[in-house]
Design a protein around this motif. Structure first.
Motif, PDB file in Angstrom:
ATOM      1  N   VAL A 272      38.962  45.803  38.776  1.00 17.24           N
ATOM      2  CA  VAL A 272      39.144  44.717  39.670  1.00 17.24           C
ATOM      3  C   VAL A 272      40.468  44.263  40.339  1.00 17.24           C
ATOM      4  O   VAL A 272      40.821  43.951  41.378  1.00 17.24           O
ATOM      5  CB  VAL A 272      38.448  43.702  39.014  1.00 17.24           C
ATOM      6  N   GLY A 273      41.550  44.384  39.405  1.00 19.88           N
ATOM      7  CA  GLY A 273      42.666  43.917  39.495  1.00 19.88           C
ATOM      8  C   GLY A 273      43.480  45.035  40.472  1.00 19.88           C
ATOM      9  O   GLY A 273      44.234  44.638  41.430  1.00 19.88           O
ATOM     10  N   ILE A 274      43.126  46.267  40.206  1.00 20.29           N
ATOM     11  CA  ILE A 274      43.669  47.305  41.172  1.00 20.29           C
ATOM     12  C   ILE A 274      43.261  47.388  42.568  1.00 20.29           C
ATOM     13  O   ILE A 274      44.043  47.378  43.352  1.00 20.29           O
ATOM     14  CB  ILE A 274      43.539  48.770  40.556  1.00 20.29           C
ATOM     15  N   ALA A 275      42.046  47.051  42.532  1.00 25.47           N
ATOM     16  CA  ALA A 275      41.451  46.727  43.980  1.00 25.47           C
ATOM     17  C   ALA A 275      41.912  45.748  44.412  1.00 25.47           C
ATOM     18  O   ALA A 275      42.402  45.913  45.867  1.00 25.47           O
ATOM     19  CB  ALA A 275      39.810  46.499  43.671  1.00 25.47           C
ATOM     20  N   ALA A 276      42.215  44.681  43.822  1.00 30.17           N
ATOM     21  CA  ALA A 276      42.897  43.573  44.408  1.00 30.17           C
ATOM     22  C   ALA A 276      44.318  43.858  45.066  1.00 30.17           C
ATOM     23  O   ALA A 276      44.569  43.367  46.029  1.00 30.17           O
ATOM     24  CB  ALA A 276      42.831  42.435  43.491  1.00 30.17           C
ATOM     25  N   VAL A 277      45.056  44.628  44.117  1.00 31.10           N
ATOM     26  CA  VAL A 277      46.496  44.911  44.604  1.00 31.10           C
ATOM     27  C   VAL A 277      46.293  45.948  45.673  1.00 31.10           C
ATOM     28  O   VAL A 277      46.987  45.654  46.663  1.00 31.10           O
ATOM     29  CB  VAL A 277      47.107  45.807  43.301  1.00 31.10           C
ATOM     30  N   ILE A 278      45.300  46.934  45.849  1.00 33.22           N
ATOM     31  CA  ILE A 278      45.040  47.671  46.890  1.00 33.22           C
ATOM     32  C   ILE A 278      44.895  46.935  48.107  1.00 33.22           C
ATOM     33  O   ILE A 278      45.459  47.346  49.219  1.00 33.22           O
ATOM     34  CB  ILE A 278      44.211  48.689  46.583  1.00 33.22           C
TER      35      ILE A 278
ATOM     36  N   LEU B 233      41.326  49.043  52.806  1.00 38.97           N
ATOM     37  CA  LEU B 233      40.719  47.876  52.538  1.00 38.97           C
ATOM     38  C   LEU B 233      39.329  48.153  52.019  1.00 38.97           C
ATOM     39  O   LEU B 233      38.769  47.380  51.127  1.00 38.97           O
ATOM     40  CB  LEU B 233      40.702  46.979  53.671  1.00 38.97           C
ATOM     41  N   ALA B 234      38.620  49.023  52.924  1.00 35.56           N
ATOM     42  CA  ALA B 234      37.139  49.221  52.587  1.00 35.56           C
ATOM     43  C   ALA B 234      37.016  50.010  51.169  1.00 35.56           C
ATOM     44  O   ALA B 234      36.110  49.552  50.373  1.00 35.56           O
ATOM     45  CB  ALA B 234      36.616  50.219  53.400  1.00 35.56           C
TER      46      ALA B 234
ATOM     47  N   MET C   3      35.547  49.574  45.448  1.00 33.47           N
ATOM     48  CA  MET C   3      35.790  49.951  43.938  1.00 33.47           C
ATOM     49  C   MET C   3      35.121  48.907  43.001  1.00 33.47           C
ATOM     50  O   MET C   3      34.918  49.325  41.800  1.00 33.47           O
ATOM     51  CB  MET C   3      37.273  50.040  43.744  1.00 33.47           C
ATOM     52  N   VAL C   4      34.965  47.833  43.437  1.00 34.44           N
ATOM     53  CA  VAL C   4      34.353  46.778  42.472  1.00 34.44           C
ATOM     54  C   VAL C   4      32.872  46.874  42.489  1.00 34.44           C
ATOM     55  O   VAL C   4      32.058  46.854  43.597  1.00 34.44           O
ATOM     56  CB  VAL C   4      34.573  45.369  43.073  1.00 34.44           C
TER      57      VAL C   4
ATOM     58  N   ALA D 137      42.005  41.579  34.709  1.00 31.59           N
ATOM     59  CA  ALA D 137      42.313  41.449  36.216  1.00 31.59           C
ATOM     60  C   ALA D 137      43.419  40.743  36.505  1.00 31.59           C
ATOM     61  O   ALA D 137      44.216  41.004  37.605  1.00 31.59           O
ATOM     62  CB  ALA D 137      40.720  40.940  36.851  1.00 31.59           C
ATOM     63  N   THR D 138      43.487  39.670  36.156  1.00 34.21           N
ATOM     64  CA  THR D 138      44.472  38.614  36.508  1.00 34.21           C
ATOM     65  C   THR D 138      45.948  39.226  36.183  1.00 34.21           C
ATOM     66  O   THR D 138      46.927  38.918  36.949  1.00 34.21           O
ATOM     67  CB  THR D 138      44.430  37.213  36.003  1.00 34.21           C
ATOM     68  N   ALA D 139      46.189  39.818  35.021  1.00 33.06           N
ATOM     69  CA  ALA D 139      47.293  40.357  34.526  1.00 33.06           C
ATOM     70  C   ALA D 139      47.763  41.668  35.197  1.00 33.06           C
ATOM     71  O   ALA D 139      48.931  41.814  35.767  1.00 33.06           O
ATOM     72  CB  ALA D 139      47.501  40.725  33.130  1.00 33.06           C
ATOM     73  N   THR D 140      46.709  42.501  35.827  1.00 34.96           N
ATOM     74  CA  THR D 140      46.802  43.478  36.819  1.00 34.96           C
ATOM     75  C   THR D 140      47.439  43.121  38.021  1.00 34.96           C
ATOM     76  O   THR D 140      48.360  43.523  38.490  1.00 34.96           O
ATOM     77  CB  THR D 140      45.807  44.349  36.965  1.00 34.96           C
ATOM     78  N   LEU D 141      46.997  41.842  38.510  1.00 38.80           N
ATOM     79  CA  LEU D 141      47.433  41.528  39.578  1.00 38.80           C
ATOM     80  C   LEU D 141      48.511  40.730  39.832  1.00 38.80           C
ATOM     81  O   LEU D 141      49.765  40.954  40.384  1.00 38.80           O
ATOM     82  CB  LEU D 141      46.360  40.361  40.327  1.00 38.80           C
ATOM     83  N   ALA D 142      49.152  40.032  38.718  1.00 41.26           N
ATOM     84  CA  ALA D 142      50.220  39.137  38.497  1.00 41.26           C
ATOM     85  C   ALA D 142      51.533  40.012  37.752  1.00 41.26           C
ATOM     86  O   ALA D 142      52.593  39.734  38.153  1.00 41.26           O
ATOM     87  CB  ALA D 142      49.736  37.970  37.567  1.00 41.26           C
TER      88      ALA D 142
END
Length: 543
Positions: free
Chosen positions: A117-123, A336-337, A342-343, A366-371
């Protein structure tokens, strides 16, 4: 590779279209140059596909690796980055030979899902500037960069880029439900490129490409600089191993019949990073976004990842003018798609409903992956998951009083035995998390003459557990209570022997194979102390 070559070749072509601008962009952002990024995608892509442990993995330069490389370029220059890649390759091969990859299999599902989830948010956030048609603002936080891009777009909207990105993403998401096996990403990018050309849209394009790969060389290697680069090489190797193995795990989860070999994957990434610097390429790892595109495009074997790298090489040699016209916004729409797909919502819902601990680990990872970054995110997830698991295991450890089997004694003796002898069964692990609670429970036992500790159901015991057990026995003995042990497993004798408690009790004849023998010895002890006399004779207070 021979089963469905057409699907693999289409998937490889699709990934190549997505990978091309990413390779160029990551090369530039790392500070080494676009040619280095493209060389990495081609050389590492081929070698990791051939020698790696996943049939679906696509390797090359990545955004996470770029963050690590920028300070190395600043301190040691491009040659330092190439040296770090070479050293990281050696470290990865050593990890593969030590079979260290298997331990990633023990990463809990909430950590993997949170990482995904974190990687998907970063991408997703990384594509916001290109999708909005604005220049990528400065900054290291993807959240801040995306926010500044939205602000810039609001000040000067670039609607053609947004329309192209949104259109490509919508076509891909809708097409995935309608015809999952069709290469909608390739069709959408082709259509977007055609529209942009015919309508003369003022959007950013891929642009001109470098001509050829450089000649292999070790000219960058400075042996004197190796000691100062070892720490950076360890960090790069750790990130490459972690990102590659986690990406392979996620790719396995996106399919039904695919499973990767973690040790072989480390070896493949090691070989790729050993050879890529010779061609001027930056350190490589498995690329989550490109791997996801590969899986979603219907890839079934290594042929897809291999063909992706070969297509990039052919583009470099022959088709650069055509690729130069692809809108960056269209490629942003593909990613984006991909990030959205991925989620796995169903998997997230299952984990969220299972236990609060799983939900907490998922959200934190997920939060740590993003932040933060990938290594910190997985580290935080593992630490929290481990702490919660230990807490649960500690709760499973019990100290339970059990009735004595004294059916062969007279009624008067039974009463005395029950009054002066108590048996406790220890269930579960006796280790550092549960040991001190065990100590408190045991030392609060009422005043008796003999305590029998039944150890047969102890699942594990560590040094802390052994020390606490010794402490409890000594405290009980200080109160005049004799302690007998029964059913000590052979595997637990080393820990108990190391603290000295087992040898001392055994020398005093207080260690027994079973509880009946311990009860018989306790009865003898009571006879000797005058509490219990031989059958037919009255002891103190029994007349």
């Amino acid at each position: 590779m021979r089963r469905q070559p057409r699907r693999d070749l289409v998937a490889g072509l699709t990934v190549a279209v997505v990978a091309l601008p990413l390779a160029l962009g990551f090369g530039v952002s790392s500070g080494v140059g676009a040619a280095a990024g493209l060389a990495t995608a081609i050389v590492a892509g081929i070698l990791a596909a051939l020698f790696g442990g996943s049939n679906l993995q696509v390797s090359g330069p990545t955004g996470a690796m770029t963050v690590v490389l920028v300070p190395i370029v600043a301190q040691h220059g491009p040659g330092g980055v190439l040296t770090v890649g070479l050293l990281a390759g050696l470290i990865l091969v050593a990890l593969a030979l030590l079979r260290a990859g298997r331990y990633v299999r023990h990463v809990p599902a909430p950590v993997v899902e949170g990482f995904t989830v974190g990687i998907a948010a970063v991408i997703f956030l990384q594509q916001v500037p290109a999708a909005l048609g604005v220049s990528t603002p400065a900054g290291e936080s993807v959240v801040a960069v995306a926010g500044r891009a939205v602000r810039d777009f609001a000040g000067q909207p670039q609607w053609p880029a947004l329309i192209l990105a949104t259109g490509v993403a919508v076509v891909m998401l809708a097409g995935a439900h309608w015809r999952p096996t069709w290469p909608f990403s390739l069709l959408a990018v082709g259509a977007a490129t055609l529209v942009a050309q015919l309508a003369h849209l003022g959007v950013g394009r891929v642009g001109a490409l470098p001509a050829t790969l450089p000649t292999p060389s070790l000219g960058f290697l400075d042996p004197a600089a190796v000691p100062s680069l070892l720490t950076a090489a360890l960090a790069v190797a750790a990130l490459a191993a972690l990102e590659s193995l986690m990406s392979a795990t996620v790719a396995d989860g996106m399919t039904v019949n695919q499973r990767h070999d973690p040790d072989r994957e480390l070896f493949g990434q090691g070989v790729a990073n050993l050879v890529t610097p010779l061609f001027g390429g930056v350190p490589a790892t498995a690329a989550m976004a490109r791997t996801a595109v590969n899986v979603r495009s219907g890839a079934q074997s290594r042929l897809a990842a291999l063909s992706h790298a070969i297509v990039l090489a052919l583009i470099l040699l022959a088709a650069a003018p055509l690729v130069a016209h692809i809108p960056l916004a269209a490629l942003a729409g593909v990613l984006l798609a991909t990030a959205i797909r991925m989620v796995e919502v169903s998997a997230l819902a299952v984990l969220a409903r299972s236990t609060r601990a799983d939900a907490l680990v998922l959200v934190l990872t997920a939060t740590a992956t993003l932040a933060l970054d990938l290594i910190a995110a997985v580290g935080i997830g593992l630490v929290v998951a481990g702490a919660l698991a230990l807490r649960q295991i500690a709760r499973a450890a019990r100290l339970e009083e059990v009735p004595l089997d004294i059916a062969d004694h007279h009624v008067e003796e039974q009463a005395l035995l029950r009054e002066h002898i108590v048996a406790y069964r220890i269930d579960g692990p006796l280790f550092f998390v549960a040991a001190h609670r065990f100590l408190l429970e045991l030392t609060e036992v009422a005043d008796v003459r003999v305590i029998i500790l039944r150890m047969s159901r102890v699942s594990t015991i560590d040094g802390t557990g052994a020390l606490v057990l010794r402490d409890a026995i000594e405290r009980l003995e200080h109160r005049g209570i004799v302690v007998h042990l029964s059913g000590v497993a052979a595997g637990h004798e080393q820990a108990l022997g190391a603290v000295g408690v087992l040898d001392r009790l055994r020398a005093e004849g207080r260690v027994f194979p079973g509880t009946p023998e311990a009860i018989a010895a306790a009865r003898v002890h009571l006879h000797h102390t005058g509490v219990l006399l031989p059958t037919g004779q009255a002891g103190p207070g029994t007349a």
